[in-house]
Every structure is written in C-alpha cells, then in structure tokens.
Design a protein around this motif. Sequence first.
Motif, PDB file in Angstrom:
ATOM      1  N   ALA A 123       3.834  47.932  11.139  1.00 32.11           N
ATOM      2  CA  ALA A 123       3.309  46.592  11.406  1.00 32.11           C
ATOM      3  C   ALA A 123       2.047  46.662  12.261  1.00 32.11           C
ATOM      4  CB  ALA A 123       4.375  45.747  12.108  1.00 32.11           C
ATOM      5  N   LEU A 124       2.043  47.537  13.273  1.00 29.84           N
ATOM      6  CA  LEU A 124       0.849  47.702  14.104  1.00 29.84           C
ATOM      7  C   LEU A 124      -0.308  48.254  13.296  1.00 29.84           C
ATOM      8  CD1 LEU A 124       2.506  49.208  17.330  1.00 29.84           C
ATOM      9  CD2 LEU A 124       1.580  46.904  17.048  1.00 29.84           C
ATOM     10  N   ALA A 125      -0.025  49.235  12.425  1.00 34.19           N
ATOM     11  CA  ALA A 125      -1.092  49.836  11.623  1.00 34.19           C
ATOM     12  C   ALA A 125      -1.671  48.824  10.634  1.00 34.19           C
ATOM     13  CB  ALA A 125      -0.540  51.053  10.867  1.00 34.19           C
ATOM     14  N   LEU A 126      -0.807  48.067   9.950  1.00 38.93           N
ATOM     15  CA  LEU A 126      -1.306  47.080   8.985  1.00 38.93           C
ATOM     16  C   LEU A 126      -2.070  45.966   9.683  1.00 38.93           C
ATOM     17  CD1 LEU A 126       1.798  46.787   6.625  1.00 38.93           C
ATOM     18  CD2 LEU A 126      -0.389  47.862   6.116  1.00 38.93           C
ATOM     19  N   ASN A 127      -1.660  45.620  10.899  1.00 37.83           N
ATOM     20  CA  ASN A 127      -2.342  44.554  11.631  1.00 37.83           C
ATOM     21  C   ASN A 127      -3.756  44.973  12.043  1.00 37.83           C
ATOM     22  OD1 ASN A 127      -2.240  41.927  13.111  1.00 37.83           O
ATOM     23  ND2 ASN A 127      -2.547  43.277  14.864  1.00 37.83           N
ATOM     24  N   GLU A 128      -3.954  46.283  12.230  1.00 36.97           N
ATOM     25  CA  GLU A 128      -5.259  46.756  12.672  1.00 36.97           C
ATOM     26  C   GLU A 128      -6.231  46.965  11.524  1.00 36.97           C
ATOM     27  OE1 GLU A 128      -6.227  46.864  15.728  1.00 36.97           O
ATOM     28  OE2 GLU A 128      -4.245  46.192  16.378  1.00 36.97           O
ATOM     29  N   LEU A 129      -5.760  46.877  10.282  1.00 34.93           N
ATOM     30  CA  LEU A 129      -6.670  47.038   9.144  1.00 34.93           C
ATOM     31  C   LEU A 129      -7.641  45.862   9.084  1.00 34.93           C
ATOM     32  CD1 LEU A 129      -4.411  48.346   6.235  1.00 34.93           C
ATOM     33  CD2 LEU A 129      -6.222  49.569   7.441  1.00 34.93           C
ATOM     34  N   ARG A 130      -8.904  46.147   9.014  1.00 30.60           N
ATOM     35  CA  ARG A 130      -9.904  45.074   8.955  1.00 30.60           C
ATOM     36  C   ARG A 130      -9.955  44.443   7.571  1.00 30.60           C
ATOM     37  NH1 ARG A 130      -9.805  43.229  13.307  1.00 30.60           N
ATOM     38  NH2 ARG A 130      -7.887  44.403  13.243  1.00 30.60           N
ATOM     39  N   ASN A 131      -9.680  45.249   6.527  1.00 25.12           N
ATOM     40  CA  ASN A 131      -9.671  44.723   5.165  1.00 25.12           C
ATOM     41  C   ASN A 131      -8.321  44.044   4.912  1.00 25.12           C
ATOM     42  OD1 ASN A 131      -9.604  44.267   2.399  1.00 25.12           O
ATOM     43  ND2 ASN A 131     -10.821  46.101   1.951  1.00 25.12           N
ATOM     44  N   ILE A 210       5.164  41.794  11.683  1.00 25.85           N
ATOM     45  CA  ILE A 210       3.827  41.249  11.416  1.00 25.85           C
ATOM     46  C   ILE A 210       3.810  39.753  11.734  1.00 25.85           C
ATOM     47  CG2 ILE A 210       2.272  40.616   9.537  1.00 25.85           C
ATOM     48  CD1 ILE A 210       2.592  43.362   8.409  1.00 25.85           C
ATOM     49  N   ALA A 211       4.891  39.061  11.408  1.00 26.48           N
ATOM     50  CA  ALA A 211       4.977  37.639  11.765  1.00 26.48           C
ATOM     51  C   ALA A 211       4.935  37.465  13.280  1.00 26.48           C
ATOM     52  CB  ALA A 211       6.267  37.046  11.191  1.00 26.48           C
ATOM     53  N   GLY A 212       5.617  38.356  14.002  1.00 25.29           N
ATOM     54  CA  GLY A 212       5.579  38.288  15.465  1.00 25.29           C
ATOM     55  C   GLY A 212       4.193  38.549  16.016  1.00 25.29           C
ATOM     56  N   ILE A 213       3.486  39.517  15.431  1.00 20.41           N
ATOM     57  CA  ILE A 213       2.129  39.838  15.908  1.00 20.41           C
ATOM     58  C   ILE A 213       1.177  38.676  15.630  1.00 20.41           C
ATOM     59  CG2 ILE A 213       0.153  41.355  15.515  1.00 20.41           C
ATOM     60  CD1 ILE A 213       2.167  43.610  14.944  1.00 20.41           C
ATOM     61  N   SER A 214       1.318  38.051  14.457  1.00 22.83           N
ATOM     62  CA  SER A 214       0.407  36.954  14.111  1.00 22.83           C
ATOM     63  C   SER A 214       0.595  35.749  15.041  1.00 22.83           C
ATOM     64  CB  SER A 214       0.634  36.535  12.654  1.00 22.83           C
ATOM     65  OG  SER A 214       1.950  36.025  12.496  1.00 22.83           O
ATOM     66  N   GLY A 215       1.734  35.666  15.728  1.00 24.63           N
ATOM     67  CA  GLY A 215       1.970  34.552  16.636  1.00 24.63           C
ATOM     68  C   GLY A 215       1.407  34.754  18.035  1.00 24.63           C
ATOM     69  N   ILE A 216       0.839  35.936  18.287  1.00 27.67           N
ATOM     70  CA  ILE A 216       0.269  36.202  19.619  1.00 27.67           C
ATOM     71  C   ILE A 216      -1.080  35.497  19.744  1.00 27.67           C
ATOM     72  CG2 ILE A 216      -0.507  37.995  21.208  1.00 27.67           C
ATOM     73  CD1 ILE A 216       1.386  39.930  19.788  1.00 27.67           C
ATOM     74  N   ASP A 217      -1.282  34.818  20.849  1.00 29.39           N
ATOM     75  CA  ASP A 217      -2.533  34.093  21.083  1.00 29.39           C
ATOM     76  C   ASP A 217      -3.697  35.085  21.178  1.00 29.39           C
ATOM     77  OD1 ASP A 217      -4.571  32.443  21.898  1.00 29.39           O
ATOM     78  OD2 ASP A 217      -3.283  31.247  23.224  1.00 29.39           O
ATOM     79  N   GLN A 218      -4.736  34.841  20.395  1.00 28.59           N
ATOM     80  CA  GLN A 218      -5.884  35.753  20.363  1.00 28.59           C
ATOM     81  C   GLN A 218      -6.647  35.782  21.692  1.00 28.59           C
ATOM     82  OE1 GLN A 218      -6.750  37.924  17.869  1.00 28.59           O
ATOM     83  NE2 GLN A 218      -4.748  37.280  17.080  1.00 28.59           N
ATOM     84  N   GLN A 234      -4.703  47.594  24.327  1.00 28.35           N
ATOM     85  CA  GLN A 234      -4.324  46.245  23.872  1.00 28.35           C
ATOM     86  C   GLN A 234      -2.939  46.269  23.230  1.00 28.35           C
ATOM     87  OE1 GLN A 234      -7.422  44.423  21.440  1.00 28.35           O
ATOM     88  NE2 GLN A 234      -8.983  45.503  22.612  1.00 28.35           N
ATOM     89  N   ILE A 235      -2.697  47.324  22.425  1.00 27.89           N
ATOM     90  CA  ILE A 235      -1.370  47.430  21.777  1.00 27.89           C
ATOM     91  C   ILE A 235      -0.290  47.636  22.821  1.00 27.89           C
ATOM     92  CG2 ILE A 235       0.025  48.896  20.271  1.00 27.89           C
ATOM     93  CD1 ILE A 235      -2.518  49.380  18.612  1.00 27.89           C
ATOM     94  N   ARG A 236      -0.588  48.496  23.795  1.00 34.13           N
ATOM     95  CA  ARG A 236       0.423  48.842  24.803  1.00 34.13           C
ATOM     96  C   ARG A 236       0.744  47.685  25.747  1.00 34.13           C
ATOM     97  NH1 ARG A 236      -0.126  53.710  29.320  1.00 34.13           N
ATOM     98  NH2 ARG A 236       1.872  53.286  30.379  1.00 34.13           N
ATOM     99  N   TYR A 237      -0.306  46.969  26.177  1.00 33.65           N
ATOM    100  CA  TYR A 237      -0.086  45.961  27.220  1.00 33.65           C
ATOM    101  C   TYR A 237       0.010  44.529  26.694  1.00 33.65           C
ATOM    102  CZ  TYR A 237      -1.179  49.787  30.400  1.00 33.65           C
ATOM    103  OH  TYR A 237      -1.152  50.984  31.066  1.00 33.65           O
ATOM    104  N   ILE A 238      -0.335  44.307  25.410  1.00 32.39           N
ATOM    105  CA  ILE A 238      -0.261  42.938  24.877  1.00 32.39           C
ATOM    106  C   ILE A 238       0.703  42.867  23.694  1.00 32.39           C
ATOM    107  CG2 ILE A 238      -1.543  41.056  23.820  1.00 32.39           C
ATOM    108  CD1 ILE A 238      -4.023  42.053  25.309  1.00 32.39           C
ATOM    109  N   THR A 239       0.421  43.663  22.647  1.00 34.74           N
ATOM    110  CA  THR A 239       1.186  43.515  21.405  1.00 34.74           C
ATOM    111  C   THR A 239       2.655  43.899  21.595  1.00 34.74           C
ATOM    112  OG1 THR A 239      -0.837  44.110  20.213  1.00 34.74           O
ATOM    113  CG2 THR A 239       1.217  44.061  18.962  1.00 34.74           C
TER     114      THR A 239
END
Length: 332
Positions: A123-131, A210-218, A234-239
């Motif tokens: 989920a972390l890897a797919l979230n970091e994909l720019r494409n 991925i649903a949980g990550i998408s709910g994090i405030d940008q 950012q992944i360690r302290y936020i995600t």
Amino acid sequence: MTTNASTTPDVNITPNASTAPKKKNFWKKTGFIQELVKNKAMFLMLLLPFTLVFVNYYLPMFGVIIAFKNFNYSDGFLGSPWSGLENFKFLFMSDAAWQITRNTILYNLFFIVLGLIFAVLFALALNELRNKFAARLYQSIIFLPYFLSWVVVAYLALAFLDPNGFFNKTIVNIFNLQTVDWYASPQYWPYILVLINLWKNIGYGIVIYIAGISGIDQEYYEAAVLDGASKLQQIRYITIPFLIPFMIVTVIINLGNIFRSDFGLFYQIPMQQGLLAPSTEVLDTYIYKALIMSGDLGMSSAAGLYQSVIGFFTVLIANWAVGKISKENKIF
C-alpha cells in the motif's frame, strides 16, 4: 459563649419526601426516550438491519445446545437426550488433537503477521507511485486472485507442482535442479500454503490500507515538506501512525478467527492427499472429515462452539492488551 435554645434555628435534617432529589429511572437518566423521539427517522432506518442481524446471527445461537446433546433426527432439536460434554471429547481425546491445534494456530499467526506486513508495504509503495494509472493497474492485478475460487487456485497450483507440471518440466531444466514430488513431501507445504494464501488475499488488505492512506490530510505532508522531511520520514512519522488504528482493528478481527481456518485453502489446495496431513490438517478439515465419516451433528456443533468461544476470548484479550498500550486504539 452560650447558645440559647430558643433562638437556635430549627433545622430539620430528616429527608423530606417532597424536597429529596427524586431518583431518575433508566430511560430518563439516559435520555433514551428523548433521543428516540428526536431521531425517530434514524432509528426507523436501523430497524431493518437490526432485524436482519438478529435473525441471521443471534437467533441461530440457540442451536449451540446441539453441542451438549446426543442429537438424532427422530427426536429433533429439543427432544434429543442430553450428553453433557461427551461431544467435546471428540476433539480433545483424539490422537491428532495437538497436531491440528498447532497447525491451525501457527498457520493463522503467519497469515496475520505476513498479511499485515506485505499489505502495508504494498500500500505504501503503490501510494508513492506518481503515475496513478500504473498504480491502479498494479493494484487491480494484485487484487485479481482474491476473486478466484479455491478450486481454480487448487488446479493452478496443481499445474505448477504436479510431477509433470511447470516446475518439474521447465524450472528444473532451466536452473538444473532436482525434480520434487510436491504432493508426497509434507515438509514443503507450510511454505506453499502460506505463499498461496498471501498471493490470493494480499490485494484485499492493500485496498484497506490504501483507503486509510487516502484519508490522511495532505496538510500534514505539506508541513513536513516545509520542515525538510524526507519521503521515508514522512512515511515513518505521518503515514504509519495514521495506519496503526487500521492495523490494530485488522489484527484483532483476525485474532478472533485464529481457531478457524480457510476450509478451501486447506482442503482444496493439497488435493486431499493423506501423506500431507501432518502439515495440512487443521481443525476445520479434521471436523469435516470426521463429520462425513460419522455423521454426528453434535460433535461438529461442539467443535464449532469451541472455536467460537476461544475466538471470542482471544478478541477480548487482544483488545485488552491494546488498551494497556494505547487506550485510544481499543475498538471497544
């Protein structure tokens, strides 16, 4: 200084029924009636799902008495004679009791731990994909095996592991390995079953995280970038801190089923080979086979009740342990 009795104010300390605070009954104290009147539309909407849950999940619970009866179809559900704990001896007095209990618990622990780790990492890897198109494509490909039935997966595994299958005919020749008779080698099956379960179910876990990550405030990430935080920071302290409640809920729910097994995985994938039983037999397959051979409904009910009670207490203990570490992450 003396006190004149005639001038002392007459204070009555006896509780007066008219002045003593009245005890509020439960409904007034909780305000349930007011809440019901105020939100009657919402309670009306709850009526149908509540009825369905009661009929489907709570009403059948009265059937657990079969576990304590010597059930026969002529006397029926209530007329069958009581047998005490005789049906539970079927599980605990059998020679395979330790083996199937060990297999069930260890397999489920590996499924929970590895499923959690790989689902979060993917989920972390797919979230970091720019494409984003590539991210959705990869996610769909990983999710696809989840929709396959265990029968289909069993024949895919057979095509790969059969003595004349892809491994022995192709991979062995490419890498100059020795052929392996997988269906007569129980020592390999703990790894095979864990890998197949991970391959089939990992997509479902990825979707949750991925649903949980998408709910994090940008704004958290924007503030972190302004502070010079790297992507890993950012992944360690936020995600990950935001995903921890999802992880805890998932683990606690899965722990509730630690004494249950995916019947399709353990029954279909090994193709019911008796040689593999020491590595592939679990509580559910053992009970199913015993029920098929004996036809005793009381014994299977006893086994199901045993699994449910242990699962219930496992959830309570896990939730209590989570509460000791972090009270806000308890689920109840």
